[in-house]
Design a protein around this motif. Structure first.
Motif, mmCIF file in Angstrom:
data_model
loop_
_atom_site.group_PDB
_atom_site.id
_atom_site.type_symbol
_atom_site.label_atom_id
_atom_site.label_comp_id
_atom_site.label_asym_id
_atom_site.label_seq_id
_atom_site.Cartn_x
_atom_site.Cartn_y
_atom_site.Cartn_z
ATOM 1 N N MET A 140 0.859 -1.177 0.000
ATOM 2 C CA MET A 140 0.000 0.000 0.000
ATOM 3 C C MET A 140 0.896 1.227 0.000
ATOM 4 O O MET A 140 1.953 1.219 0.630
ATOM 5 C CB MET A 140 -0.909 0.001 1.241
ATOM 6 C CG MET A 140 -1.901 -1.141 1.285
ATOM 7 S SD MET A 140 -2.653 -1.391 2.916
ATOM 8 C CE MET A 140 -1.641 -2.740 3.550
ATOM 9 N N LYS A 191 -4.840 6.803 -0.895
ATOM 10 C CA LYS A 191 -4.076 5.582 -0.647
ATOM 11 C C LYS A 191 -4.403 4.526 -1.699
ATOM 12 O O LYS A 191 -5.575 4.273 -2.002
ATOM 13 C CB LYS A 191 -4.389 5.051 0.753
ATOM 14 C CG LYS A 191 -3.373 4.046 1.285
ATOM 15 C CD LYS A 191 -3.561 3.852 2.779
ATOM 16 C CE LYS A 191 -2.432 3.029 3.384
ATOM 17 N NZ LYS A 191 -2.584 2.908 4.855
ATOM 18 N N THR A 206 -8.378 -6.687 3.227
ATOM 19 C CA THR A 206 -7.229 -6.213 4.004
ATOM 20 C C THR A 206 -6.772 -4.846 3.517
ATOM 21 O O THR A 206 -6.460 -3.955 4.312
ATOM 22 C CB THR A 206 -6.068 -7.221 3.917
ATOM 23 O OG1 THR A 206 -6.489 -8.472 4.473
ATOM 24 C CG2 THR A 206 -4.849 -6.728 4.691
ATOM 25 N N ASN A 264 -7.366 -1.036 5.652
ATOM 26 C CA ASN A 264 -6.183 -0.217 5.898
ATOM 27 C C ASN A 264 -6.239 1.109 5.150
ATOM 28 O O ASN A 264 -5.227 1.812 5.051
ATOM 29 C CB ASN A 264 -4.912 -0.990 5.524
ATOM 30 C CG ASN A 264 -4.521 -1.983 6.604
ATOM 31 O OD1 ASN A 264 -4.004 -1.607 7.649
ATOM 32 N ND2 ASN A 264 -4.791 -3.254 6.359
ATOM 33 N N ARG A 284 -16.552 -3.453 10.446
ATOM 34 C CA ARG A 284 -15.890 -2.886 11.631
ATOM 35 C C ARG A 284 -16.667 -3.195 12.911
ATOM 36 O O ARG A 284 -16.086 -3.518 13.948
ATOM 37 C CB ARG A 284 -15.762 -1.371 11.454
ATOM 38 C CG ARG A 284 -15.139 -0.621 12.633
ATOM 39 C CD ARG A 284 -15.464 0.863 12.536
ATOM 40 N NE ARG A 284 -16.908 1.099 12.689
ATOM 41 C CZ ARG A 284 -17.509 2.262 12.382
ATOM 42 N NH1 ARG A 284 -16.797 3.268 11.890
ATOM 43 N NH2 ARG A 284 -18.805 2.405 12.564
#
Length: 304
Positions: free
Chosen positions: A128, A136, A153, A157, A253
């Motif tokens: 990343m 990002k 994943t 992030n 989450r």
């Protein structure tokens, strides 16, 4: 609005010659016709094609050529991937080069296409990186996307754009297109999927937005695909919901369930019943019928 322009290059890939001169020519054309493009992306294994026979030593001068052209045009460059020989193993590796010509990271494909991508070792590290002032980004290569844990994943992030070089020349391209769209929707991010042509794939590259909708789908011929993305759409989708409806990342989450299938050392008895990871063969009944029809012929199924 946080606009960022990516140019995908869908081009013919040869399996028996170095494709880098053509790649450099395509970058020249892209940056001449579309000088506003800020990142250029190629398909998986575009530099040398899909044969491990042409795996390159690590490091090598090919990277220097890509670094030079990225610096010349001031672009981010992801030149697909290539097979690298490293530590006595072969990896399917993509590099990310910034506008200064610096390599900001390397990514080894996590899930080689077994049992067909024989002899290739999978990686175990995500990649990343930040594009300053924009957002990002993360990398995923071809078969990786069939494992939703890889994309999730990246998303948890903070990755807002998944760059996905692929080499799909098989009859499951329609399924992969659906996977790209589903990945964009469930992770509320852009997915920029670039496929090759000839030995590099059947084309039909696809770009999807954070609401899962298709922004562009290429044909089966050579194409330059310049697309301007608005990364504010990712933030809005993740905060307000996909189409102001589902909020999958927030729900992930806030989940109450622990997914114990991911515990280290976990075994899978039901999956063990499926047998080894190997290419399918003819059914035993068919082999026996052929043997009875052609006794003494000693026919064998051809290898691929």
């Amino acid at each position: 609005m946080k606009p960022f322009s990516i140019g995908g290059i869908q081009m013919h890939v040869s399996a028996n010659e170095r494709n880098i001169p053509l790649m450099k020519h395509k970058i020249d054309v892209m940056c001449s016709v579309y000088p506003w493009v800020q990142m250029v992306v190629f398909s998986e294994l575009s530099a040398y094609g899909p044969l491990t026979y042409y795996a390159q030593e690590y490091p090598n001068n090919d990277e220097l050529e890509f670094q030079e052209i990225a610096k010349r045009y001031g672009i981010w460059l992801i030149p697909g991937s290539m097979f690298y020989k490293r530590d006595g193993k072969i990896f399917n590796t993509a590099i990310v080069i910034n506008p200064l010509g610096e390599i900001v990271g390397r990514y080894d494909k996590m899930f080689p296409f077994y049992p067909y991508e024989v002899g290739v070792t999978g990686g175990d590290q995500f990649l990343m990186w930040d594009v300053p002032g924009i957002g990002k980004f993360g990398l995923s290569i071809c078969y990786d996307m069939w494992f939703p844990e890889t994309s999730r994943t990246l998303a948890v992030n903070g990755v807002e754009v998944i760059i996905h070089p692929t080499l799909t020349g098989t009859i499951d391209r329609d399924i992969e297109l659906a996977l790209v769209q589903a990945t964009a929707a469930t992770n509320q991010c852009y997915v920029f999927d670039i496929n090759g042509l000839a030995e590099g794939g059947t084309g039909r590259s696809i770009i999807c937005g954070p609401d899962g909708r298709v922004l562009y789908k290429a044909s089966t011929g050579p194409e330059l695909i310049p697309i301007e993305l608005d990364l504010e759409r990712v933030k809005k989708s993740r905060e307000d919901g996909l189409l102001r409806l589902g909020q999958p990342l927030k729900s992930f989450r806030d989940r109450q369930v622990a997914f114990d299938i991911y515990e280290k050392g976990r075994t899978y008895p039901e999956l063990d019943k499926l047998g080894p990871l190997a290419k399918p063969t003819r059914l035993k009944e068919i082999e026996e019928a052929l043997a009875s029809q052609y006794p003494g012929n000693n026919m064998q199924q051809p290898g691929i």
